[in-house]
Design an enzyme around this catalytic site. Structure first.
Site, PDB file in Angstrom:
ATOM      1  N   ASP A  13      51.407  95.895  -3.401  1.00 47.48           N
ATOM      2  CA  ASP A  13      52.273  94.787  -3.828  1.00 47.48           C
ATOM      3  C   ASP A  13      51.548  93.541  -4.321  1.00 47.48           C
ATOM      4  O   ASP A  13      52.191  92.576  -4.742  1.00 47.48           O
ATOM      5  CB  ASP A  13      53.216  94.401  -2.682  1.00 47.48           C
ATOM      6  CG  ASP A  13      54.292  95.464  -2.470  1.00 47.48           C
ATOM      7  OD1 ASP A  13      54.794  95.988  -3.479  1.00 47.48           O
ATOM      8  OD2 ASP A  13      54.611  95.772  -1.304  1.00 47.48           O
ATOM      9  N   ASP A  15      58.419 101.258  -8.250  1.00 50.56           N
ATOM     10  CA  ASP A  15      58.151  99.808  -8.193  1.00 50.56           C
ATOM     11  C   ASP A  15      56.715  99.476  -8.596  1.00 50.56           C
ATOM     12  O   ASP A  15      56.414  98.378  -9.049  1.00 50.56           O
ATOM     13  CB  ASP A  15      58.370  99.263  -6.771  1.00 50.56           C
ATOM     14  CG  ASP A  15      59.531  99.874  -6.015  1.00 50.56           C
ATOM     15  OD1 ASP A  15      59.868 101.034  -6.280  1.00 50.56           O
ATOM     16  OD2 ASP A  15      60.086  99.200  -5.138  1.00 50.56           O
TER      17      ASP A  15
END
Ligand code: GLY
Length: 398
Positions: free
Chosen positions: A119, A178
């Site tokens: 992330d 993602d």
């Protein structure tokens, strides 16, 4: 009746019919929405600032019992608050937002060494990446390059992908759609450093995603488990969607946004084609509600109590504005679609009334419905992509 009278009558009937047809909405950039956004973020930042010195100081959503729910710098959403402050500054040129954005960006400094998951692209590009659009700085450049180095540690060369999460009982090497959002950091690092390694890792990951993540209808799976030794896909699952074979709404938006970025950075037509295919999947989906704000999963029941996901809508709108700029006349179609989404996100159905929603802008997003977490709430990333979409619209209009 004479022939000419019949023709005149037919002409008037056709004019009436065509004027009754639904016209596409044109969403004009409206200053009042920016003023409302500023008022909301003045409220939010006032509450947040009192906790700036604590470990959990980044507003993510609201708690079930009311009040703001905060996270620390290692949460995947840690860059969005700073990013929203940057976009408020870009939209208003009010220096107050720049000062605040800088403060919250610099608090993320140590994230550049984070290797615990994929992330870091979200965290650093939304904060430092946006800071660099305004304030060129060698120190910020070096944060981008170090962050890309950290992300590169998760590249698995035999499989050609960046591992999203660490191994668990369920998956050895999970890659989620993602992850396409983290590639922008790698492209950025190559531009700064001249080192093509980061660019090549991004391209490899995008190519593997293109090869393995999509179904024939151009929707994508959420989680793929790779064999780290040879790149074989062992299983295709979901984590936040309705079912393994359903189309989790935010995942479709991540794919659209990610492949649009990949086209911007590489000019590889395959990425543009994939972005267009995803855009078509979203735009023509029979289960897309009339206001174009999707249910949390495209396969969720088409009924009034199914939660919507405003975050998926905002991410898609922002991506569609960028995508429309890469196309000739076909771009108008996607700009109009983005306008329709934004028109509705700006309506009282989604945009919070002044002084409500704890200061967040958008209502009605979903974090993870299968986990019963953050259902029908504001989310900091919904606000971020909404503001980014407004800024991109502003740039398109200029
Ligand atoms: N990247 C996590 C999510 O979209 O919920």
């Amino acid at each position: 009746m004479k022939k000419t009278d019949v023709l005149i009558l037919l002409f008037f009937i056709s004019v009436i019919i065509s004027s009754c047809k639904e016209k596409p909405i044109t969403f004009n950039y409206d200053e009042t929405i920016i003023e409302d956004a500023e008022a909301q973020y003045a409220l939010l930042s006032h509450s947040v600032y009192s906790g700036f010195k604590s470990k959990n100081f980044i507003p993510r959503t609201i708690k079930d019992i009311g009040g703001i729910s905060y996270v620390n710098i290692y949460d995947w959403t840690s860059g969005f608050y700073a990013g929203s402050l940057w976009y408020l500054n870009f939209l208003t040129e009010n220096p107050k937002w720049e000062q605040l954005a800088l403060k919250y960006t610099k608090r993320l400094d140590s994230i550049q060494y984070w290797i615990g998951n994929h992330d870091i692209g979200f965290m650093i590009e939304c904060s430092y990446g946006n800071a660099l659009k305004k304030l060129p700085s060698k120190a910020f450049d070096s944060v981008i390059v170090q962050s890309a180095k950290s992300l590169s540690t998760r590249f698995r060369p035999n499989a050609g992908i960046i591992q999203s999460w660490n191994a668990s009982q369920k998956w050895n090497c999970p890659v989620i759609i993602d992850n396409m959002m983290n590639l922008e950091l790698l492209f950025h690092a190559t531009k700064i450093s001249g080192d093509s390694t980061y660019y090549n890792l991004a391209v490899s990951h995008a190519d593997k995603t293109l090869e393995n993540h999509f179904r024939v209808d151009n929707s994508s799976y959420h989680v793929l488990n790779y064999d780290i030794n040879n790149g074989n896909v062992l299983i295709k699952n979901t984590h936040q969607g309705l079912a393994d074979d359903s189309a989790w709404s935010r995942g479709q938006s991540w794919g659209l946004y990610g492949f649009t970025v990949c086209y911007r950075e590489t000019k590889d037509k395959r990425y543009l084609e994939q972005a267009l295919k995803i855009a078509e999947f979203i735009k023509t989906h029979p289960n897309l509600p009339k206001d174009n704000i999707p249910y949390w999963d495209y396969n969720a029941p088409n009924q009034s109590d199914t939660p919507r996901d405003a975050s998926a809508a905002a991410i898609a709108a922002s991506a569609l504005y960028e995508l429309s700029g890469f196309l000739k006349s076909q771009g108008n179609e996607y700009k109009t679609f983005a306008d329709e989404i934004m028109f509705n996100l700006c309506s009282p159905s989604y945009f919070a009334d002044n002084g409500t929603n704890a200061g967040f802008l958008l209502k009605h997003s979903v974090g993870s419905l299968p986990h019963g977490v953050e259902v029908d709430v504001p989310l900091n990333y919904a606000d971020y992509y909404f503001l980014e979409a407004l800024y991109r619209l502003k740039q398109l209009n200029e």
